[in-house]
Each structure stands twice: as C-alpha cells, then as structure tokens.
Design an enzyme around this catalytic site. Structure first.
Site, PDB file in Angstrom:
ATOM      1  N   ASP A  73      17.120  36.947   4.498  1.00 32.83           N
ATOM      2  CA  ASP A  73      18.288  36.253   4.530  1.00 32.83           C
ATOM      3  C   ASP A  73      19.566  36.917   3.972  1.00 32.83           C
ATOM      4  O   ASP A  73      20.783  36.783   4.271  1.00 32.83           O
ATOM      5  CB  ASP A  73      18.112  34.826   4.052  1.00 32.83           C
ATOM      6  CG  ASP A  73      17.016  34.180   4.873  1.00 32.83           C
ATOM      7  OD1 ASP A  73      16.915  34.383   5.935  1.00 32.83           O
ATOM      8  OD2 ASP A  73      16.932  33.127   4.232  1.00 32.83           O
TER       9      ASP A  73
ATOM     10  N   GLN B 117       5.362  23.515  18.690  1.00 31.12           N
ATOM     11  CA  GLN B 117       4.763  23.547  17.568  1.00 31.12           C
ATOM     12  C   GLN B 117       5.437  22.590  16.515  1.00 31.12           C
ATOM     13  O   GLN B 117       6.400  22.356  16.617  1.00 31.12           O
ATOM     14  CB  GLN B 117       4.464  25.176  17.052  1.00 31.12           C
ATOM     15  CG  GLN B 117       6.077  25.831  16.532  1.00 31.12           C
ATOM     16  CD  GLN B 117       5.648  27.167  16.467  1.00 31.12           C
ATOM     17  OE1 GLN B 117       5.056  27.913  17.371  1.00 31.12           O
ATOM     18  NE2 GLN B 117       6.154  27.459  15.287  1.00 31.12           N
TER      19      GLN B 117
ATOM     20  N   ASN C 185       5.669  22.550  12.443  1.00 33.37           N
ATOM     21  CA  ASN C 185       5.318  23.359  10.958  1.00 33.37           C
ATOM     22  C   ASN C 185       5.640  22.518   9.820  1.00 33.37           C
ATOM     23  O   ASN C 185       6.727  21.674   9.876  1.00 33.37           O
ATOM     24  CB  ASN C 185       6.435  24.740  10.928  1.00 33.37           C
ATOM     25  CG  ASN C 185       6.180  25.555  12.011  1.00 33.37           C
ATOM     26  OD1 ASN C 185       4.859  25.591  12.440  1.00 33.37           O
ATOM     27  ND2 ASN C 185       6.813  26.219  12.948  1.00 33.37           N
TER      28      ASN C 185
ATOM     29  N   TYR D 254       9.043  20.440  10.881  1.00 32.07           N
ATOM     30  CA  TYR D 254       9.847  20.869  11.842  1.00 32.07           C
ATOM     31  C   TYR D 254       9.107  20.953  13.408  1.00 32.07           C
ATOM     32  O   TYR D 254       8.070  21.081  13.296  1.00 32.07           O
ATOM     33  CB  TYR D 254      10.152  22.525  11.929  1.00 32.07           C
ATOM     34  CG  TYR D 254      10.740  22.960  10.747  1.00 32.07           C
ATOM     35  CD1 TYR D 254      12.202  23.345  10.636  1.00 32.07           C
ATOM     36  CD2 TYR D 254      10.013  22.999   9.372  1.00 32.07           C
ATOM     37  CE1 TYR D 254      12.785  23.850   9.571  1.00 32.07           C
ATOM     38  CE2 TYR D 254      10.695  23.654   8.445  1.00 32.07           C
ATOM     39  CZ  TYR D 254      12.110  24.105   8.587  1.00 32.07           C
ATOM     40  OH  TYR D 254      12.838  24.602   7.168  1.00 32.07           O
TER      41      TYR D 254
ATOM     42  N   ARG E  87      17.367  28.785   2.190  1.00 34.48           N
ATOM     43  CA  ARG E  87      16.403  29.253   3.462  1.00 34.48           C
ATOM     44  C   ARG E  87      17.428  29.112   4.515  1.00 34.48           C
ATOM     45  O   ARG E  87      17.916  27.992   4.789  1.00 34.48           O
ATOM     46  CB  ARG E  87      15.361  28.445   3.806  1.00 34.48           C
ATOM     47  CG  ARG E  87      14.074  28.708   2.893  1.00 34.48           C
ATOM     48  CD  ARG E  87      12.826  28.038   3.370  1.00 34.48           C
ATOM     49  NE  ARG E  87      12.024  27.965   2.341  1.00 34.48           N
ATOM     50  CZ  ARG E  87      10.699  28.736   2.574  1.00 34.48           C
ATOM     51  NH1 ARG E  87      10.527  29.429   3.328  1.00 34.48           N
ATOM     52  NH2 ARG E  87       9.867  28.641   1.441  1.00 34.48           N
TER      53      ARG E  87
ATOM     54  N   LYS F  69      15.124  21.880  17.664  1.00 35.97           N
ATOM     55  CA  LYS F  69      14.199  21.525  16.607  1.00 35.97           C
ATOM     56  C   LYS F  69      14.395  20.259  15.948  1.00 35.97           C
ATOM     57  O   LYS F  69      15.683  19.952  15.764  1.00 35.97           O
ATOM     58  CB  LYS F  69      13.966  22.503  15.567  1.00 35.97           C
ATOM     59  CG  LYS F  69      15.173  22.851  14.742  1.00 35.97           C
ATOM     60  CD  LYS F  69      14.865  23.964  13.779  1.00 35.97           C
ATOM     61  CE  LYS F  69      15.344  25.369  13.992  1.00 35.97           C
ATOM     62  NZ  LYS F  69      15.384  26.387  13.259  1.00 35.97           N
TER      63      LYS F  69
ATOM     64  N   HIS G 158      19.287  30.227  10.367  1.00 36.96           N
ATOM     65  CA  HIS G 158      18.399  30.732  11.388  1.00 36.96           C
ATOM     66  C   HIS G 158      18.555  30.046  12.706  1.00 36.96           C
ATOM     67  O   HIS G 158      18.656  28.857  12.834  1.00 36.96           O
ATOM     68  CB  HIS G 158      16.674  31.036  11.054  1.00 36.96           C
ATOM     69  CG  HIS G 158      16.563  31.640   9.582  1.00 36.96           C
ATOM     70  ND1 HIS G 158      15.795  31.028   8.805  1.00 36.96           N
ATOM     71  CD2 HIS G 158      17.063  32.629   9.026  1.00 36.96           C
ATOM     72  CE1 HIS G 158      15.920  31.854   7.764  1.00 36.96           C
ATOM     73  NE2 HIS G 158      16.358  32.783   7.958  1.00 36.96           N
TER      74      HIS G 158
ATOM     75  N   ARG H 292       0.977  -1.287  -0.084  1.00 36.46           N
ATOM     76  CA  ARG H 292       0.115   0.083   0.043  1.00 36.46           C
ATOM     77  C   ARG H 292       0.796   1.209  -0.018  1.00 36.46           C
ATOM     78  O   ARG H 292       0.329   2.255  -0.388  1.00 36.46           O
ATOM     79  CB  ARG H 292      -0.926   0.093   1.201  1.00 36.46           C
ATOM     80  CG  ARG H 292      -1.985  -1.108   1.080  1.00 36.46           C
ATOM     81  CD  ARG H 292      -2.598  -1.148   2.778  1.00 36.46           C
ATOM     82  NE  ARG H 292      -1.406  -1.591   3.580  1.00 36.46           N
ATOM     83  CZ  ARG H 292      -1.654  -1.449   4.770  1.00 36.46           C
ATOM     84  NH1 ARG H 292      -2.842  -0.942   5.561  1.00 36.46           N
ATOM     85  NH2 ARG H 292      -0.706  -1.709   5.860  1.00 36.46           N
TER      86      ARG H 292
END
Length: 182
Positions: free
Chosen positions: A173, A51, A53, A137, A64, A77, A67, A28
């Site tokens: 950035d 959280q 994300n 994240y 990106r 994270k 940070h 499957r």
C-alpha cells in the site's frame, strides 16, 4: 425474528449506496441479516456472490487500501463491520465517470449495523478506529491478483481526511500510485 433492510441511501457517486440495518434485539443478544439478496436487489441487481471474506485489523490507526479489482473480473462488494469501528472510504476510480476522483467516507460499526455497497470501479480503503475491528466482504467476482490495483492512501489530489495518524500500512500500500497515474 428476521428484520428487513431498514434504509438504503444512494450517494452522489453512482452505484455507491450506504445501507442502514436494524438488528433484531432481545435479552439473548442480537440478530442481523448481513446480506439478503431480496432486500438489496435494487442495488446489487443480478450480480453473483463469488466469495465472502472476513478481515481483522488489530491496531487503531491501521490503514488498508485503497484497492479495486478491475480487468476481466471487476467486482462490486458489500462491506460491513462485524466488530469494532472503522472509517471506511469509497473512491470513484472509473474512467469517464463524472465523479472520478471523488470520495465518500462512512463510519462503519458493529453497533450501527451499517454497510456500503461499492460498485465496480470504485476503490475501497479503511482506517481502524477501534482495536480488533473486523469487516465482512461480500464479493461479486472471484479474486484475481492480476486484476487488483490501487491508489496510495495519501494522494494529494484526493485530499482524503483520514481521522488518525496512519500506522501499520503494508509495504504494497505504501507503493501504490496516485489516481492520476492509474
């Protein structure tokens, strides 16, 4: 059916752990535990999950980062690729760390099912290797824009070997400082 975390590989940067998972496969499709507290306990510890994300980046070569969230709400994270492939970088930005300024890269991909656990004080950035790549994240602290800082992707003191020419770099950035100025 649920699989367990296959392997955790601590790195030369304290607290930075590369994770290798094996999805359950059948006719499957597949099933992967993206975050399982009991498997990650030796590294995630008792940090909360504040959280989760998902980001999607369309263009190959888009970058990106780099940070980090510091201040009153530093965050760890876990970063996992859900779709596509990215060149993912973790940079030690912690004051007083013996590995400050050192970076490590890992190709994260949906197919590999791998992930990073990036500790507080380490910066994160990535470059897209496959169009439409998506990252998951898991954050240990709530997002606070005032605590968000970064380092410019091409800081000559770092020498990060991004694999592709950089495209789609955000104006923010582009204006980030060098690590020495952070």
């Amino acid at each position: 059916m649920a699989q367990r975390l296959a392997q955790a590989h601590p790195t030369a940067i304290e607290g930075l752990v590369a994770l290798a998972s094996s999805p359950f496969l059948d006719d499957r499709g597949s099933f992967l535990n993206a975050f399982r507290r009991e498997d990650l306990a030796p590294w995630w510890g008792d940090r909360p999950v504040h959280q989760i994300n998902v980001s999607r980046t369309e263009r190959i070569g888009a970058l990106r980062g780099l940070h980090v969230q510091r201040g009153v709400t530093p965050e760890a994270k876990l970063v996992r690729c859900l779709r596509g492939r990215v060149f993912d970088v973790a940079l030690d930005g912690r004051q007083g760390s013996p590995t400050r300024g050192q970076w490590l890269a890992l190709e994260l991909s949906a197919e590999a099912g791998n992930a990073w656990l990036i500790p507080e004080g380490c910066l994160h950035g990535f470059q897209v290797l496959e169009a439409g790549s998506e990252l998951l994240y898991v954050h240990s602290a709530p997002y606070r824009p005032a605590d968000q800082v970064g380092v410019v992707w091409n800081d000559p003191d770092l020498g990060i070997a991004w694999p592709l020419p950089v495209v789609d770099l955000s104006p923010r950035d582009q204006q980030l400082p060098r690590l020495a100025d952070l």
